[in-house]
Design a protein around this motif. Structure first.
Motif, PDB file in Angstrom:
ATOM      1  N   LYS A 151      32.859  51.023  25.911  1.00  0.00           N
ATOM      2  CA  LYS A 151      33.198  50.447  27.221  1.00  0.00           C
ATOM      3  C   LYS A 151      34.570  49.790  27.155  1.00  0.00           C
ATOM      4  O   LYS A 151      34.817  48.958  26.279  1.00  0.00           O
ATOM      5  N   LEU A 168      32.248  43.474  24.849  1.00  0.00           N
ATOM      6  CA  LEU A 168      31.360  44.473  25.424  1.00  0.00           C
ATOM      7  C   LEU A 168      30.828  45.441  24.368  1.00  0.00           C
ATOM      8  O   LEU A 168      29.708  45.951  24.480  1.00  0.00           O
ATOM      9  N   SER A 225      39.184  43.928  38.136  1.00  0.00           N
ATOM     10  CA  SER A 225      39.131  44.729  36.918  1.00  0.00           C
ATOM     11  C   SER A 225      38.052  45.805  37.066  1.00  0.00           C
ATOM     12  O   SER A 225      37.174  45.718  37.917  1.00  0.00           O
ATOM     13  N   LYS A 226      38.163  46.815  36.223  1.00  0.00           N
ATOM     14  CA  LYS A 226      37.192  47.917  36.301  1.00  0.00           C
ATOM     15  C   LYS A 226      36.740  48.299  34.900  1.00  0.00           C
ATOM     16  O   LYS A 226      37.456  48.113  33.915  1.00  0.00           O
ATOM     17  N   LEU A 227      35.543  48.833  34.829  1.00  0.00           N
ATOM     18  CA  LEU A 227      34.967  49.247  33.555  1.00  0.00           C
ATOM     19  C   LEU A 227      35.037  50.763  33.438  1.00  0.00           C
ATOM     20  O   LEU A 227      34.607  51.484  34.340  1.00  0.00           O
ATOM     21  N   GLU A 254      34.232  54.070  30.800  1.00  0.00           N
ATOM     22  CA  GLU A 254      33.466  54.455  29.628  1.00  0.00           C
ATOM     23  C   GLU A 254      34.093  55.661  28.950  1.00  0.00           C
ATOM     24  O   GLU A 254      34.452  56.641  29.603  1.00  0.00           O
ATOM     25  N   ASN A 266      41.541  40.253  28.664  1.00  0.00           N
ATOM     26  CA  ASN A 266      40.963  41.550  28.988  1.00  0.00           C
ATOM     27  C   ASN A 266      40.566  42.303  27.721  1.00  0.00           C
ATOM     28  O   ASN A 266      39.494  42.923  27.648  1.00  0.00           O
ATOM     29  N   THR A 324      37.489  40.807  26.319  1.00  0.00           N
ATOM     30  CA  THR A 324      36.312  41.264  27.069  1.00  0.00           C
ATOM     31  C   THR A 324      35.834  42.613  26.552  1.00  0.00           C
ATOM     32  O   THR A 324      34.623  42.839  26.374  1.00  0.00           O
ATOM     33  N   THR A 325      36.778  43.519  26.288  1.00  0.00           N
ATOM     34  CA  THR A 325      36.411  44.832  25.746  1.00  0.00           C
ATOM     35  C   THR A 325      35.757  44.695  24.377  1.00  0.00           C
ATOM     36  O   THR A 325      34.743  45.353  24.085  1.00  0.00           O
ATOM     37  N   ASN A 370      37.262  47.612  29.360  1.00  0.00           N
ATOM     38  CA  ASN A 370      37.548  46.834  30.558  1.00  0.00           C
ATOM     39  C   ASN A 370      39.046  46.913  30.844  1.00  0.00           C
ATOM     40  O   ASN A 370      39.872  46.699  29.949  1.00  0.00           O
ATOM     41  N   HIS A 417      46.864  48.154  32.614  1.00  0.00           N
ATOM     42  CA  HIS A 417      45.673  48.435  33.428  1.00  0.00           C
ATOM     43  C   HIS A 417      45.286  49.914  33.391  1.00  0.00           C
ATOM     44  O   HIS A 417      44.495  50.362  34.219  1.00  0.00           O
TER      45      HIS A 417
END
Length: 256
Positions: A46, A125, A29-31, A33, A118, A121-122, A48, A58
């Motif tokens: 942010k 964050l 996975s990638k972050l 901004e 996912n 997670t966002t 994710n 994705h």
């Protein structure tokens, strides 16, 4: 002639099992901004993103970024309102809705564990332990009762549909969710890009379906962002333009 017990065992066993390490691991996975205009707070959101996913979860789609900007420029769109995002993927509009003081936010996508984790997670964050945001799986056109329960068994003031209309086979199911979840005085925002220019008419059939169901359709934005995928076929200008519409029920004027 050999007996059955003398014959070789021709069961395939592990012959076709892939050896350990044969398949490459999925991309991590990638972050990403997203920067909001100054002096808005928080300035940075942010997001994710999964490394890859068959349902296109994705990517941070241009439609989501354009609608996020629209919310920041028009905060009354979500302020003190209940907001439901369908097919959220990166869930950027939902994060902006929280920053702009929506009253309740429910973020949904296809009920796939990776997608939903996912999104969570966002949320964590950006707004950890926020009591106003929930993440849930939702299969369009089905089990809307579960989504209504997350809003106190009430329909929603605002629905967000970013880059969903390309999925032509699911238009009917998506419309069932809209009709079942939108308040009579609510608004559904449909924001998208024609990623396949030769299928523009099929994309727009979702709006035609909405009108056939008695909803009013009004254009609210059109913005060129550049295409999501440089190497895709078709007119780049078409592939790089985001369109936004709002769906609502007609206003009934009482007799004087």
């Amino acid at each position: 002639m050999a007996s059955d017990t003398d014959q070789e065992d021709f069961s395939f066993g592990e012959m076709f099992e892939e050896p350990a390490g044969y398949l490459p691991p999925p991309p991590p996975s990638k972050l990403v901004e997203y920067t909001r205009p100054s002096p808005l707070d928080p300035r940075t959101i942010k997001i994710n993103l999964l490394g890859t996913h068959p349902l296109w979860g994705h990517h941070l789609w241009n439609a989501s970024k354009v609608f996020a900007s629209y919310i920041d420029a028009n905060p009354q769109t979500v302020r003190n309102k209940s907001v439901l995002e369908l097919g959220a993927a990166g869930a950027l509009p939902s994060m902006i809705a929280c920053a702009q003081q929506a009253r309740r936010i429910v973020v949904t996508d296809y009920p796939d564990a990776d997608l939903l984790q996912n999104i969570q997670t966002t949320v964590d964050l950006n707004f950890p332990r926020s009591p106003i945001i929930s993440v849930a799986g939702h299969l369009w056109g089905h089990n809307i009762e579960n989504i209504l329960e997350l809003n106190g068994n009430h329909k929603y003031n605002v629905l967000v549909l970013c880059d969903l209309v390309f999925n032509h086979s699911e238009h009917a199911a998506l419309m069932r969710s809209v009709l079942g979840l939108l308040e009579k005085d609510g608004r559904a925002f449909v924001v998208f890009t024609h990623h396949r220019p030769w299928l523009v008419e099929q994309d727009l059939k979702f709006l035609e379906r909405a009108q056939s169901e008695g909803l009013v359709c009004e254009r609210i934005l059109e913005e060129y962002t550049g295409a999501m995928f440089d190497d895709d076929p078709g007119d780049e200008r078409v592939r790089g333009t985001v369109h936004g519409f709002v769906l609502s029920y007609p206003v009934i004027v009482a007799d004087q």
